[in-house]
Design a protein around this motif. Structure first.
Motif, PDB file in Angstrom:
ATOM      1  N   VAL A 145       0.705  -1.184   0.049  1.00 40.95           N
ATOM      2  CA  VAL A 145       0.060   0.035   0.000  1.00 40.95           C
ATOM      3  C   VAL A 145       0.811   1.340   0.174  1.00 40.95           C
ATOM      4  O   VAL A 145       0.770   2.174  -0.790  1.00 40.95           O
ATOM      5  N   ALA A 146       1.658   1.245   0.767  1.00 43.33           N
ATOM      6  CA  ALA A 146       2.736   2.602   0.682  1.00 43.33           C
ATOM      7  C   ALA A 146       3.610   2.737  -0.521  1.00 43.33           C
ATOM      8  O   ALA A 146       3.598   3.829  -1.068  1.00 43.33           O
ATOM      9  N   LEU A 147       3.854   1.555  -1.188  1.00 42.59           N
ATOM     10  CA  LEU A 147       4.590   1.721  -2.436  1.00 42.59           C
ATOM     11  C   LEU A 147       3.364   2.258  -3.532  1.00 42.59           C
ATOM     12  O   LEU A 147       3.704   3.339  -4.255  1.00 42.59           O
ATOM     13  N   GLY A 148       2.228   1.830  -3.418  1.00 39.53           N
ATOM     14  CA  GLY A 148       1.064   2.391  -4.332  1.00 39.53           C
ATOM     15  C   GLY A 148       1.007   3.633  -4.161  1.00 39.53           C
ATOM     16  O   GLY A 148       0.588   4.480  -5.038  1.00 39.53           O
ATOM     17  N   GLN A 149       0.774   4.132  -2.740  1.00 39.39           N
ATOM     18  CA  GLN A 149       0.490   5.353  -2.306  1.00 39.39           C
ATOM     19  C   GLN A 149       1.526   6.480  -2.804  1.00 39.39           C
ATOM     20  O   GLN A 149       1.272   7.681  -3.161  1.00 39.39           O
ATOM     21  N   TYR A 150       2.927   5.952  -2.643  1.00 40.66           N
ATOM     22  CA  TYR A 150       4.066   6.791  -2.903  1.00 40.66           C
ATOM     23  C   TYR A 150       3.818   7.283  -4.618  1.00 40.66           C
ATOM     24  O   TYR A 150       3.975   8.363  -4.901  1.00 40.66           O
ATOM     25  N   PHE A 151       3.628   6.245  -5.364  1.00 37.21           N
ATOM     26  CA  PHE A 151       3.360   6.465  -6.652  1.00 37.21           C
ATOM     27  C   PHE A 151       2.172   7.224  -7.132  1.00 37.21           C
ATOM     28  O   PHE A 151       2.163   8.229  -8.056  1.00 37.21           O
ATOM     29  N   ARG A 152       1.089   7.225  -6.355  1.00 36.55           N
ATOM     30  CA  ARG A 152      -0.174   7.877  -6.694  1.00 36.55           C
ATOM     31  C   ARG A 152       0.239   9.285  -6.078  1.00 36.55           C
ATOM     32  O   ARG A 152      -0.270  10.422  -6.952  1.00 36.55           O
ATOM     33  N   ASP A 153       0.917   9.780  -5.346  1.00 36.12           N
ATOM     34  CA  ASP A 153       1.461  11.012  -4.718  1.00 36.12           C
ATOM     35  C   ASP A 153       2.150  11.555  -5.909  1.00 36.12           C
ATOM     36  O   ASP A 153       2.170  12.630  -5.944  1.00 36.12           O
ATOM     37  N   LEU A 154       3.159  10.707  -6.505  1.00 37.38           N
ATOM     38  CA  LEU A 154       3.996  11.294  -7.566  1.00 37.38           C
ATOM     39  C   LEU A 154       3.111  11.746  -8.874  1.00 37.38           C
ATOM     40  O   LEU A 154       3.460  12.791  -9.375  1.00 37.38           O
ATOM     41  N   LEU A 155       2.058  11.103  -9.103  1.00 39.06           N
ATOM     42  CA  LEU A 155       1.172  11.274 -10.200  1.00 39.06           C
ATOM     43  C   LEU A 155       0.479  12.910  -9.862  1.00 39.06           C
ATOM     44  O   LEU A 155       0.598  13.492 -10.851  1.00 39.06           O
ATOM     45  N   ILE A 156       0.029  12.793  -8.721  1.00 40.87           N
ATOM     46  CA  ILE A 156      -0.405  13.880  -8.148  1.00 40.87           C
ATOM     47  C   ILE A 156       0.410  15.381  -8.305  1.00 40.87           C
ATOM     48  O   ILE A 156       0.046  16.351  -8.638  1.00 40.87           O
ATOM     49  N   GLY A 157       1.750  14.789  -7.727  1.00 41.84           N
ATOM     50  CA  GLY A 157       2.782  16.042  -7.948  1.00 41.84           C
ATOM     51  C   GLY A 157       3.011  16.586  -9.128  1.00 41.84           C
ATOM     52  O   GLY A 157       3.159  17.567  -9.463  1.00 41.84           O
ATOM     53  N   GLU A 158       2.905  15.571 -10.224  1.00 43.67           N
ATOM     54  CA  GLU A 158       3.073  15.943 -11.590  1.00 43.67           C
ATOM     55  C   GLU A 158       2.004  16.713 -12.028  1.00 43.67           C
ATOM     56  O   GLU A 158       2.151  17.689 -13.302  1.00 43.67           O
ATOM     57  N   VAL A 159       0.941  16.545 -11.797  1.00 46.23           N
ATOM     58  CA  VAL A 159      -0.406  17.509 -11.908  1.00 46.23           C
ATOM     59  C   VAL A 159      -0.407  18.637 -11.449  1.00 46.23           C
ATOM     60  O   VAL A 159      -0.549  19.972 -12.011  1.00 46.23           O
TER      61      VAL A 159
END
Length: 362
Positions: free
Chosen positions: A184-198
């Motif tokens: 879950v932490a790995l998945g959340q990390y990359f979801r946050d990265l996608l948000i950061g790119e937006v």
């Protein structure tokens, strides 16, 4: 180096660090920050290792007799807890997890059923490669570790199953909770990265990750430690032998005469047909196969990564990026299994593994 001298060096180092970083442009500071931190640690370690036994000076048994506090050697202790694991045990645990998911897919039971049908003459094969493979399995019985042995290994390493753990053996009771938390932490990390790119927009915002590295590091270190202390004994030998056996029987199930006997196109069709006919039903082969693949890869990553606290976040992002897809795939497959249908969601699962109190239900 005395304690007083060490304190002086630490204060001077902080001043030096601020002055040097201030001279660099803002977009060039990050590569040097981690290098300065590593160099500072090396200086402290080198200074302490070159000194004598400060404890004898402290109690007055050294060559100089009683020594003032400011002249006592700096007591630098090397932090090595996170490195005190046996990598081969962690890799064996990754293979054992892969084997466990195939155990849940009833692969070993399917092979035992085929051996029984072959022996009783209830399967129309006789001279093909599948028949010869079944004959050799029946003759030599290459897998010495029985189902009971494997179940005890799963219980010790992962706390899976209902087998009774041997008295005095360490059982990794928090493994599944930590594994789910890490995925879950790995998945959340990359979801946050996608948000950061937006939502990029500030100065230097495009040069740093948006997600949190610390959560992944903390859960990863806990997983490494717990697996290391629970996978001693025969786990390595069992994983290696059973892994080779599993590879052989999967090849056997793909034999043309065995597939023809069950009107199957692939070995997985054979597993499904035999499970439905003789074993009471099929056991989530699609989800288990993905959990086996992605779970093993993530556990191998955990075994090989030291999760250093002062790691460069940009470098960490590049190293961990391939694991993001595996974590998302594992969670998606886990949700579809009987034990994963009660999955509380990403945020509650992460809060649970980190010990954050959950709000009381209304």
């Amino acid at each position: 180096m005395t304690f007083q001298t060490t304190e002086t060096i630490q204060r001077l180092w902080d001043t030096f660090l601020k002055e040097q970083l201030a001279k660099l442009p803002a977009d060039q500071r990050q590569p040097f920050e981690s290098q300065f931190e590593e160099r500072f640690g090396e200086l402290l370690k080198g200074a302490a290792n070159g000194a004598g036994d400060g404890f004898l000076d402290l109690i007055g048994f050294g060559p100089k007799g009683p020594v003032e506090f400011e002249n006592i050697t700096y007591p630098y202790v090397q932090p090595d807890f996170d490195d005190s694991v046996v990598p081969s045990q962690l890799h064996a645990a990754a293979e054992l997890y892969y084997i466990y998911q195939h155990e849940r897919m009833k692969i070993f039971e399917v092979v035992d059923t085929l051996l029984r049908l072959f022996r009783l003459g209830k399967m129309r094969i006789q001279r093909g490669p599948g028949a010869r493979g079944l004959y050799l399995l029946e003759k030599w019985k290459p897998l010495r570790y029985t189902r009971a042995d494997r179940m005890v290994a799963y219980r010790r390493a992962f706390n899976y199953g209902t087998a009774q753990a041997p008295a005095g053996a360490v059982v990794n009771r928090n493994y599944h909770r930590q594994l789910v938390g890490f995925m879950v932490a790995l998945g959340q990390y990359f979801r946050d990265l996608l948000i950061g790119e937006v939502i990029r927009g500030g100065h230097l915002i495009d040069q740093r990750p948006f997600g949190s590295v610390g959560t992944i590091q903390r859960i990863g270190l806990d997983l490494r430690y717990a697996l290391d202390r629970s996978t001693y004994g025969n786990i390595f030998a069992l994983a290696m032998e059973t892994g080779h056996y599993l590879k052989s029987v999967l090849t056997l199930l793909d034999s043309p005469d065995i597939k023809k006997a069950f009107d199957a196109n692939t070995k997985w069709d054979v597993v499904e047909i035999v499970s439905n006919r003789y074993l009471g039903g099929v056991a989530e082969p699609s989800q288990r196969a993905k959990m086996a693949e992605s779970g093993r890869r993530v556990m191998q990553f955990i075994a090989d990564n030291d999760f250093k606290t002062a790691t460069d976040p940009i470098l960490f992002q590049s190293v961990v990026r391939p694991m993001g897809a595996h974590a998302e795939a594992w969670v998606a497959a886990y949700r579809m299994t009987p034990e994963g249908r009660g999955f509380p969601g990403v945020t509650p699962a992460l809060q649970s593994v980190l010990g954050v109190p959950q709000p009381a239900a209304a």
